[in-house]
Design a protein around this motif. Structure first.
Motif, PDB file in Angstrom:
ATOM      1  N   TYR A   1     -10.566  47.808  88.492  1.00 50.29           N
ATOM      2  CA  TYR A   1     -10.885  47.305  87.157  1.00 50.29           C
ATOM      3  C   TYR A   1      -9.656  46.647  86.541  1.00 50.29           C
ATOM      4  CZ  TYR A   1     -12.595  47.614  82.258  1.00 50.29           C
ATOM      5  OH  TYR A   1     -12.976  47.350  80.974  1.00 50.29           O
ATOM      6  N   PHE A   2      -8.517  47.324  86.669  1.00 48.40           N
ATOM      7  CA  PHE A   2      -7.260  46.792  86.139  1.00 48.40           C
ATOM      8  C   PHE A   2      -6.926  45.451  86.807  1.00 48.40           C
ATOM      9  CE2 PHE A   2      -2.672  46.236  86.304  1.00 48.40           C
ATOM     10  CZ  PHE A   2      -2.324  46.416  84.975  1.00 48.40           C
ATOM     11  N   VAL A   3      -7.074  45.409  88.140  1.00 47.14           N
ATOM     12  CA  VAL A   3      -6.745  44.188  88.882  1.00 47.14           C
ATOM     13  C   VAL A   3      -7.667  43.043  88.459  1.00 47.14           C
ATOM     14  CG1 VAL A   3      -6.797  43.149  91.185  1.00 47.14           C
ATOM     15  CG2 VAL A   3      -5.719  45.368  90.851  1.00 47.14           C
ATOM     16  N   VAL A   4      -8.967  43.338  88.416  1.00 51.11           N
ATOM     17  CA  VAL A   4      -9.930  42.290  88.048  1.00 51.11           C
ATOM     18  C   VAL A   4      -9.701  41.832  86.603  1.00 51.11           C
ATOM     19  CG1 VAL A   4     -12.384  41.849  87.655  1.00 51.11           C
ATOM     20  CG2 VAL A   4     -11.660  43.052  89.700  1.00 51.11           C
ATOM     21  N   GLY A   5      -9.315  42.776  85.749  1.00 48.14           N
ATOM     22  CA  GLY A   5      -9.114  42.429  84.350  1.00 48.14           C
ATOM     23  C   GLY A   5      -7.813  41.701  84.079  1.00 48.14           C
ATOM     24  N   THR A   6      -6.789  41.891  84.918  1.00 42.87           N
ATOM     25  CA  THR A   6      -5.497  41.275  84.605  1.00 42.87           C
ATOM     26  C   THR A   6      -5.172  40.052  85.459  1.00 42.87           C
ATOM     27  OG1 THR A   6      -4.419  42.843  86.082  1.00 42.87           O
ATOM     28  CG2 THR A   6      -4.407  43.378  83.743  1.00 42.87           C
ATOM     29  N   VAL A   7      -5.572  40.053  86.737  1.00 44.11           N
ATOM     30  CA  VAL A   7      -5.110  38.980  87.621  1.00 44.11           C
ATOM     31  C   VAL A   7      -5.682  37.610  87.239  1.00 44.11           C
ATOM     32  CG1 VAL A   7      -4.978  38.169  90.009  1.00 44.11           C
ATOM     33  CG2 VAL A   7      -4.563  40.567  89.492  1.00 44.11           C
TER      34      VAL A   7
ATOM     35  N   ILE B   1      10.814  36.631  93.719  1.00 44.16           N
ATOM     36  CA  ILE B   1      11.028  38.073  93.830  1.00 44.16           C
ATOM     37  C   ILE B   1      10.558  38.765  92.573  1.00 44.16           C
ATOM     38  CG2 ILE B   1      12.849  38.067  95.542  1.00 44.16           C
ATOM     39  CD1 ILE B   1      14.892  38.266  93.408  1.00 44.16           C
ATOM     40  N   LYS B   2       9.940  39.912  92.773  1.00 43.89           N
ATOM     41  CA  LYS B   2       9.266  40.572  91.667  1.00 43.89           C
ATOM     42  C   LYS B   2      10.171  41.610  91.016  1.00 43.89           C
ATOM     43  CE  LYS B   2       5.466  41.479  89.333  1.00 43.89           C
ATOM     44  NZ  LYS B   2       4.791  40.484  88.549  1.00 43.89           N
ATOM     45  N   GLY B   3      10.194  41.544  89.695  1.00 40.87           N
ATOM     46  CA  GLY B   3      10.998  42.511  88.955  1.00 40.87           C
ATOM     47  C   GLY B   3      10.305  43.839  88.819  1.00 40.87           C
TER      48      GLY B   3
ATOM     49  N   PRO C   1      -0.913  25.848  96.822  1.00 41.46           N
ATOM     50  CA  PRO C   1      -0.204  26.903  97.567  1.00 41.46           C
ATOM     51  C   PRO C   1       0.517  27.876  96.642  1.00 41.46           C
ATOM     52  CG  PRO C   1       0.259  24.759  98.524  1.00 41.46           C
ATOM     53  CD  PRO C   1      -0.453  24.505  97.224  1.00 41.46           C
ATOM     54  N   VAL C   2       1.045  27.354  95.533  1.00 45.39           N
ATOM     55  CA  VAL C   2       1.755  28.220  94.595  1.00 45.39           C
ATOM     56  C   VAL C   2       0.771  29.092  93.820  1.00 45.39           C
ATOM     57  CG1 VAL C   2       3.253  28.243  92.569  1.00 45.39           C
ATOM     58  CG2 VAL C   2       3.727  26.692  94.452  1.00 45.39           C
ATOM     59  N   VAL C   3      -0.393  28.523  93.482  1.00 48.48           N
ATOM     60  CA  VAL C   3      -1.429  29.334  92.827  1.00 48.48           C
ATOM     61  C   VAL C   3      -1.785  30.505  93.737  1.00 48.48           C
ATOM     62  CG1 VAL C   3      -3.772  29.368  91.904  1.00 48.48           C
ATOM     63  CG2 VAL C   3      -2.341  27.360  91.563  1.00 48.48           C
ATOM     64  N   PHE C   4      -1.934  30.203  95.007  1.00 47.45           N
ATOM     65  CA  PHE C   4      -2.256  31.242  95.983  1.00 47.45           C
ATOM     66  C   PHE C   4      -1.168  32.318  96.019  1.00 47.45           C
ATOM     67  CE2 PHE C   4      -1.775  32.657 100.450  1.00 47.45           C
ATOM     68  CZ  PHE C   4      -2.925  33.419 100.520  1.00 47.45           C
ATOM     69  N   PHE C   5       0.090  31.850  96.047  1.00 40.50           N
ATOM     70  CA  PHE C   5       1.230  32.760  96.074  1.00 40.50           C
ATOM     71  C   PHE C   5       1.223  33.680  94.848  1.00 40.50           C
ATOM     72  CE2 PHE C   5       5.762  33.290  94.809  1.00 40.50           C
ATOM     73  CZ  PHE C   5       6.162  34.101  95.851  1.00 40.50           C
ATOM     74  N   VAL C   6       0.968  33.090  93.672  1.00 39.77           N
ATOM     75  CA  VAL C   6       0.958  33.878  92.434  1.00 39.77           C
ATOM     76  C   VAL C   6      -0.191  34.883  92.452  1.00 39.77           C
ATOM     77  CG1 VAL C   6       0.563  33.734  89.939  1.00 39.77           C
ATOM     78  CG2 VAL C   6       2.149  32.172  91.032  1.00 39.77           C
ATOM     79  N   ILE C   7      -1.350  34.471  92.966  1.00 40.62           N
ATOM     80  CA  ILE C   7      -2.483  35.397  93.047  1.00 40.62           C
ATOM     81  C   ILE C   7      -2.134  36.590  93.928  1.00 40.62           C
ATOM     82  CG2 ILE C   7      -4.850  35.672  93.920  1.00 40.62           C
ATOM     83  CD1 ILE C   7      -5.431  32.844  92.960  1.00 40.62           C
TER      84      ILE C   7
ATOM     85  N   GLY D   1       1.001  43.523  92.821  1.00 43.54           N
ATOM     86  CA  GLY D   1       1.567  44.198  91.660  1.00 43.54           C
ATOM     87  C   GLY D   1       0.517  44.981  90.891  1.00 43.54           C
ATOM     88  N   GLY D   2      -0.674  44.412  90.767  1.00 45.61           N
ATOM     89  CA  GLY D   2      -1.745  45.054  90.014  1.00 45.61           C
ATOM     90  C   GLY D   2      -2.175  46.376  90.640  1.00 45.61           C
ATOM     91  N   PHE D   3      -2.257  46.397  91.963  1.00 45.09           N
ATOM     92  CA  PHE D   3      -2.670  47.637  92.632  1.00 45.09           C
ATOM     93  C   PHE D   3      -1.609  48.727  92.496  1.00 45.09           C
ATOM     94  CE2 PHE D   3      -5.935  45.147  94.840  1.00 45.09           C
ATOM     95  CZ  PHE D   3      -6.978  46.050  94.771  1.00 45.09           C
TER      96      PHE D   3
END
Lengths: 306, 285
Positions: A81-87, B283-285, A225-231, A237-239
């Motif tokens: 829920y957190f991941v779906v709500g924040t990512v 890199i992630k903080g 590619p950067v959008v993918f990287f950020v996702i 991070g979300g998990f």
């Protein structure tokens, strides 16, 4: 050096010696703090161990217990829920923000620094001030809502106890997390936007493409590619969310509605001292992150342009 | 339509556009800054002032004593000392160990190089929670529970992100410099510290500020290892303050302010390293 003439020469010997010497601290670190622990954590998962007495081999008991553990599934659902709500919100908002600060206007540097400030400050400190915002009786958020309602001539609702109701606690934590992470993703997107060749935009503009079509057909494919990287980064991070949950809703309060996987692991390992079971939770977390990441790599073929 | 008309239209659009952008940017900026303003304002309020409804942005009566009271309520002095000690050790350890390994991977051929490189790439993908329990058990066996060792010793053994970041940077330094150093009779170690490290200052700064940030902001590790309150670093100490004085918001906000000021000062002087570091490496903080 790789030239064969130097192999076995004194130079090659010196290079080998120095190579081993310089890399040895990291090699030790790899063995004791990374690779070793990864293997070891699989192993402890087959034992029952309270961190004091001798570990007892229990085969797959911890795993069967995990699958039957309602609270594990609950924390998995909460984390999802957190991941779906924040990512998705975080990615879209930070991309918009990056496009905004990418404009050639005066003073953009200051705005970039301001937007980045929440990223450098500790989650603990900002989670505390957000918890104060959410205070049911004296919090700013309820006051703002009340003022806005009055402004539009509506009856103000009863004050909400944001962090004390199972329905609103997790969304409240999500809002804070999105706010904290925006600047980070913005900076990555900004670098990508600045790398999009200008002539592509000019060509599209000459062809009569409007702002939206230029974004969809020029910018988005170029930065995909950067959008993918950020996702991927945001998903991983979300998990792993822990700090803000620990500060804003200790122990999964209310009614386990904010219990996340890492918190659940922390609780079993360091409060209940169930090292075997906690390791199994950790391994499950790893498998989940791994599967989600892998599926993203598979999905990217459909939308990422290299 | 002549070219002249087109330009003026575009210019007008540009001005209106710029204006709209500034308005949107300002709204977002307020949303980003407001929590910090509120933190500062609450930290200067009396308890009655904080529990006043409707809330006011400026304190009615300023109470700077919150900042001195917090030193009496919790061991704030030791918290600060511990945090600075751990940050310095972590930054020194990470920069030293990572630059050594990164240089070896980028420029030297030695047995086991592939293993080290493969190990680095693999561990880059593993979440730290997987290793947290085995590493805890290891440190416990060494008798390091409730000491600072678990919070800084690992730094001297490098980490995958740091090695990877610096390796990429060192690969960009011309190989000729390495060979010239050898010709002049320098050892590889000397070449690393006299030629490569000075050239890698931007990358080292980036890694340094991120290490600073991660160490200063770390919550989970101090929670796991430290039992004695006086040994806590500041960020974890704040969470203790919260359990003790949960509803004394002015006091807690004063604590939060003290904990963010050092990192804000570092950020102010090294913004470029923070922002460009992320942009190039993620890199992630």
């Amino acid at each position: 050096m790789n030239t064969p003439a130097l192999k076995g020469s004194s130079l090659g010997r010196m290079e080998r010696r120095w190579g081993l010497l310089l890399s040895s601290p990291y090699l030790v670190g790899l063995v004791f703090f990374a690779a070793g622990p990864i293997l070891f954590s699989w192993m402890i998962g087959f034992y029952r161990w309270d961190n004091i007495s001798t570990p007892r081999f229990v085969a797959l008991d911890n795993w069967t217990r995990l699958l039957a553990d309602e609270l594990f599934w609950k924390s998995l659902a909460n984390t999802a829920y957190f991941v779906v709500g924040t990512v998705p919100t975080g990615v879209v908002l930070s991309l918009l923000l990056a496009m905004l600060v990418n404009r050639p206007l005066r003073g953009m540097g200051i705005f970039r620094v301001i937007f980045f400030t929440p990223v450098v400050t500790s989650t603990v400190a900002v989670a505390l001030v957000w918890a104060w915002f959410y205070d049911p009786n004296y919090g700013v958020l309820n006051y703002l809502i009340e003022t806005c309602m009055k402004l539009f001539g509506r009856q103000p609702p009863d004050p909400v106890s944001w962090l004390n109701s199972p329905r609103t606690a997790m969304p409240a934590i999500m809002a804070m997390s999105v706010w904290k992470g925006l600047g980070y993703n913005m900076v990555i997107f900004l670098a990508a936007l600045q790398a999009v060749p200008r002539h592509l935009h000019e060509a599209a503009e000459l062809d009569g493409a409007g702002v939206i079509r230029r974004f969809l057909h020029v910018t988005l494919p170029a930065i995909s590619p950067v959008v993918f990287f950020v996702i991927i980064l945001s998903l991983i991070g979300g998990f792993q969310v822990f700090d803000q949950v620990y500060i804003m809703a200790r122990d999964g309060r209310p009614a386990n509605s904010t219990m996340t996987l890492v918190y659940y692991l922390y609780k079993h390992a360091f409060q209940f001292l169930e090292m075997g079971y906690a390791s199994v939770i950790g391994t499950a977390l790893f498998l989940i992150i791994f599967t989600v990441t892998l599926s993203q790599f598979w999905l990217q073929k459909k939308w990422v342009h290299y | 339509m002549g070219p002249l008309l087109k330009t003026t239209m575009r210019e007008q659009n540009g001005i209106a556009d710029g204006f709209a952008s500034y308005i949107m940017l300002s709204i977002v900026a307020v949303a980003m800054v407001f929590p910090f303003l509120w933190m500062a304002s609450t930290s200067l309020k009396t308890l009655d002032g904080a529990f006043q409804y409707p809330p006011t942005l400026l304190p009615k009566t300023f109470r700077i004593e919150n900042y001195s009271r917090i030193f009496d309520s919790v061991p704030m002095g030791p918290f600060l000392f511990n945090s600075f000690k751990l940050v310095i050790l972590n930054v020194v350890g990470v920069l030293l160990s990572c630059s050594m390994a990164a240089f070896a991977l980028a420029r030297l051929s030695f047995p086991g190089r592939r293993v080290v490189f493969g190990g680095m790439v693999t561990t880059l993908m593993v979440p730290y929670q997987v290793t947290i329990i085995p590493v805890f058990i290891l440190f416990q066996h060494l008798g390091w529970k409730d000491t600072h060792y678990p919070l800084w010793v690992p730094a001297f053994f490098g980490n995958a992100f740091g090695v990877f970041l610096l390796r990429q940077f060192f690969l960009g330094v011309p190989r000729d410099l390495y060979e010239a150093g050898l010709v002049d009779g320098c050892t590889p170690g000397g070449i690393l510290f006299r030629i490569y490290v000075p050239l890698a200052v931007p990358a080292l700064t980036t890694l340094g500020v991120f290490t600073f940030m991660n160490s200063w902001n770390d919550l989970l590790n101090p929670l796991i290892y430290i039992d004695t309150l006086e040994k806590m670093p500041l960020t974890a100490g704040l969470s203790f303050l919260q359990t003790q004085y949960g509803s004394n918001w002015p006091l807690m906000m004063a604590g939060a302010m003290i904990s963010i000021i050092p990192i804000l000062i570092v950020f102010f002087f090294a913004q470029r390293a923070f922002i460009e570091g992320i942009a190039t490496s993620g890199i992630k903080g």
